[in-house]
Design an enzyme around this catalytic site. Sequence first.
Site, short mmCIF file in Angstrom:
data_model
loop_
_atom_site.label_atom_id
_atom_site.label_comp_id
_atom_site.label_asym_id
_atom_site.label_seq_id
_atom_site.Cartn_x
_atom_site.Cartn_y
_atom_site.Cartn_z
N LYS A 1 -58.15 -59.35 14.68
CA LYS A 1 -57.29 -59.52 15.81
C LYS A 1 -56.11 -60.09 14.56
O LYS A 1 -56.07 -60.59 13.31
CB LYS A 1 -57.00 -61.20 17.07
CG LYS A 1 -55.58 -61.22 17.39
CD LYS A 1 -56.19 -60.19 18.74
CE LYS A 1 -54.73 -60.08 19.34
NZ LYS A 1 -53.42 -60.03 18.24
N SER B 1 -50.01 -64.58 17.82
CA SER B 1 -51.52 -63.65 18.54
C SER B 1 -52.79 -64.20 17.80
O SER B 1 -53.06 -63.43 18.94
CB SER B 1 -51.10 -62.71 18.20
OG SER B 1 -49.80 -62.05 19.80
N LYS C 1 -54.52 -65.54 21.33
CA LYS C 1 -55.41 -64.75 22.12
C LYS C 1 -56.44 -64.56 22.50
O LYS C 1 -57.22 -64.34 22.94
CB LYS C 1 -54.55 -63.06 22.34
CG LYS C 1 -53.21 -62.93 22.46
CD LYS C 1 -52.86 -61.42 22.22
CE LYS C 1 -51.51 -61.36 23.23
NZ LYS C 1 -50.12 -62.31 21.91
N SER D 1 -52.22 -56.29 22.09
CA SER D 1 -51.71 -57.94 21.78
C SER D 1 -50.52 -58.33 22.70
O SER D 1 -49.67 -58.99 22.16
CB SER D 1 -51.33 -58.01 20.59
OG SER D 1 -51.05 -59.67 20.10
#
Length: 585
Positions: free
Chosen positions: A224, A61, A64, A121
């Site tokens: 993140k 992720s 992203k 997420s």
Amino acid sequence: MTTLLGRHARNFVCLVAFIVVAACSSPQPSGAAPYAAIVQDARTGEILHAENADTRLHPASLTKMLTLYITFDEIQRGRLSLDTLVTVTKNAASKPPSRLGLKAGQKISVRYLIRAAATKSANDAASALGDHIGGSEAGFAKRMDATAKALGMRNSTFKNANGLTANGHLSTARDMNTLGRRLFYDFPQYYNIFSRRSTDAGVAQVRNTNSRFLDAYTGADGIKTGFTNAAGFNLTASAERGNVRIVATVFGGASTAARNAKVAQLLDLGFKRAPANAPTNVPPVPSYSADVEAALMAQADPLPEVEGGAGKTIRLQTAVAKSPRPVTRPDAGKVAAAEVAVAAIEDSIAAALAEAVGGPAPAGTMDAQAVAAASAAVEPPAIAPPPARPETLVAEVAPESAPEIPAEVVVAAAPEVVPEPGTLEAQAVAMAAEPTLDAQAEQFAALPDSALPGDELMVTEPMQVAAVLAPAASAPPKRNAPIFDRVADAPQARAVEEPVVIRLSTSNARHWGVHLGKFNSRSSAERLLLKTQLAESAILNDGLRKVVQRGGGYDANFMGLTQDQADLACRRLQARAVQCFAIGP
């Protein structure tokens, strides 16, 4: 018997040993993803620590971050707004957890998709953004690869917007660290989304997957997390202490706790090695290839749906076909003076021709009016009581050249009011009082021969007689032009030219402005300013469009506004889903 039992025992032990050796010698999956890490001084870009930093691994992720970077770029280019409604595709709605719970065909604003992708997420939210921007998952993957290349992410290739495991969907710790630093410097206005512990995502209140690390590490403000079985536990983190900001990335953590502990250790290492005072080298504006830049700058489709209203696209023709030289602007004063001069010349020519022919002056002209005034017995109407004129007008002879003139030559004038000098009436009276050439000739013929100055003075020369009889000092010079000008031809008083405003002063409390965002190119900023001013001309026509190059980009501002104008402009623009904020003095 004992021997038989012993033999069986030995065989059993040998069998167990063989099984154990065979089990140990066969390949077994380790269950741990490959490890990679990097630490960087965000101010200077200097790498303070690296381990397997260029190994291509599954980013999970962390992908992203790039999806959000492209979304912010689309907003900055004016093709999206935070209130743009996105229709969720079947592809986005079918993604596995983590999910926001979107349904195919559902409409949701961009701001909620950004919040869900950055904090929770959510895979479906990230895919909804990618499908909307790229048209499809494959189309958005191409945009991701082009953007990654422009940002300097040399070892990354992408297949989707969410980071789910896919063949060829790979990146490195160095590339993801570069992307995290870019988010901070290129879009500081959106960076705070990564530090929110929870936020409203429209359909639900969502919590940040990085809350534990944000709460545990002093100065942490993002960025993140990521996890898949193939990638392990990943994290790109940023923290600031004093004047120092450090960005670190870890791939392949064994668990959330182990990953967080390792990132904290790396950040501590960065703060220890980084100097307290160092210059800030802002990353340069992304350099896209010519074909990619052309595609990104292509005219957008009609504005997407905005909740509570409809959008309208304003297309500007900015290509210049030709640029002719501007015509010199005439001076109004010179033109008026030239017209007056031409009219005077025409009148002079007409008067000279009329005098040469000897005919009467044309009806309606000023000459005809003067003749009528001279021959009329009626006195001209008195305008104002002027000073009295002399009671008699005597024609004197030039000294030593003419004899005395009898009393008959004296012209008696009745007392009358004299018009104001310089007026039409005064000129008409003066002309009427002047003896004509015929009258002077008759007077001269009546004189005795002894009074004549000599043979050289002949009665047949009336002009010479007039020269002798008329005093040189008092006779006005003869004009070929009319005695007084027509009213229509009189030069008009030159109108005072109003000043042309070419620059709006910022005085008188006009020290406020409106900031519309930061752009990668000056043309993008100027195009948005012009587009916004056309849409909000009632408010922003008093402002000055100003593009300021700063921090590797171009700020689009309207300056020269009062505080009330700036506040009103921002409220109106925000109501139209245009992000802005007022700039004070």
